[in-house]
Scaffold this motif. Structure first.
Motif, PDB file in Angstrom:
ATOM      1  N   UNK A  86       0.796  -1.216   0.000  1.00 36.63           N
ATOM      2  CA  UNK A  86       0.000   0.000   0.000  1.00 36.63           C
ATOM      3  C   UNK A  86       0.831   1.270   0.000  1.00 36.63           C
ATOM      4  N   UNK A  87       2.151   1.111  -0.019  1.00 39.41           N
ATOM      5  CA  UNK A  87       3.029   2.273  -0.126  1.00 39.41           C
ATOM      6  C   UNK A  87       3.705   2.246  -1.489  1.00 39.41           C
ATOM      7  N   UNK A  88       4.182   3.409  -1.886  1.00 44.73           N
ATOM      8  CA  UNK A  88       4.773   3.567  -3.213  1.00 44.73           C
ATOM      9  C   UNK A  88       6.057   4.361  -3.091  1.00 44.73           C
ATOM     10  N   UNK A  89       6.987   4.107  -3.987  1.00 43.44           N
ATOM     11  CA  UNK A  89       8.176   4.947  -4.086  1.00 43.44           C
ATOM     12  C   UNK A  89       8.082   5.706  -5.402  1.00 43.44           C
ATOM     13  N   UNK A  90       8.674   6.885  -5.419  1.00 40.12           N
ATOM     14  CA  UNK A  90       8.634   7.744  -6.595  1.00 40.12           C
ATOM     15  C   UNK A  90      10.056   7.925  -7.095  1.00 40.12           C
ATOM     16  N   UNK A  91      10.221   7.853  -8.426  1.00 38.71           N
ATOM     17  CA  UNK A  91      11.541   8.096  -9.006  1.00 38.71           C
ATOM     18  C   UNK A  91      12.083   9.427  -8.508  1.00 38.71           C
ATOM     19  N   UNK A  92      13.360   9.458  -8.316  1.00 41.86           N
ATOM     20  CA  UNK A  92      13.996  10.688  -7.858  1.00 41.86           C
ATOM     21  C   UNK A  92      15.170  11.038  -8.733  1.00 41.86           C
ATOM     22  N   UNK A  93      16.313  11.211  -8.095  1.00 41.24           N
ATOM     23  CA  UNK A  93      17.522  11.590  -8.812  1.00 41.24           C
ATOM     24  C   UNK A  93      17.901  10.525  -9.838  1.00 41.24           C
TER      25      UNK A  93
END
Length: 188
Positions: A166-173
């Protein structure tokens, strides 16, 4: 020296949280003239040329029958700004809801398949089902993109990835290591 005694066992039913698949995608189908869109968090690139994508779509998904019968779909790649909508799309069934209408999505006609592209997504890949031999055992479809589109107004799209809980990571650097890819220069 580190030994196995220094490590913590991890439950096998949560391994998917350690090695997450590709970004969250939308899969669109069109069945008997009716378009549908579903959220998919279990997918991956299988090879780069010719491109091949694997995606889990099971009989519990309304899109499953359309994918089986038509042998085609569109893989749409939403950006992080669409995360709430993408999760909401996954919380309802196309059997009950016209998702394009309910979520204000723009169905765009493609060139190679009948399933619509999603106008709000950064990328859309028109796909043909390339192999169904793993569907019976694993609900895993191998999809071959036959036409690909991107939105040129988005130079650095930020994709998001489901972590399985239920959690997500978002692209970063972005790490640019092209100069170190000595064995793979032909891919750059």
């Amino acid at each position: 020296m580190i030994t196995v005694n220094d490590l913590q066992a991890h439950p096998l039913d949560q391994v998917h949280r350690l090695i997450e698949p590709g970004p969250v995608i939308l899969i669109t189908t069109q069945h008997r003239g009716v378009p549908n869109v579903m959220t998919n968090g279990f997918n991956m690139m299988v090879r780069h040329a010719p491109p091949l994508i694997a995606a889990t779509v099971g009989p519990w998904d309304y899109s499953y029958q359309a994918l089986v019968e038509t042998g085609e779909c569109v893989v749409s790649v939403p950006t992080a700004d669409m995360a709430d909508t993408v999760v909401d799309i996954g919380n309802c069934s196309g059997a009950d809801v016209d998702k394009f209408h309910a979520f204000g999505l723009t169905a765009v006609a493609g060139e190679k398949v009948q399933a619509p592209l999603v106008g709000e997504c950064w990328a859309n890949l028109e796909c043909k089902v390339a192999d169904t031999s793993l569907v019976g055992a694993y609900n895993l479809f191998l999809l071959e993109p036959v036409r690909a589109w991107t939105d040129p107004s988005r130079s650095r799209p930020r994709l998001f990835h489901h972590r399985g809980d239920g959690t997500f990571s978002v692209d970063g650097d972005v790490l640019d290591l092209k100069d170190r890819m000595t064995k793979w220069q032909y891919l750059l």
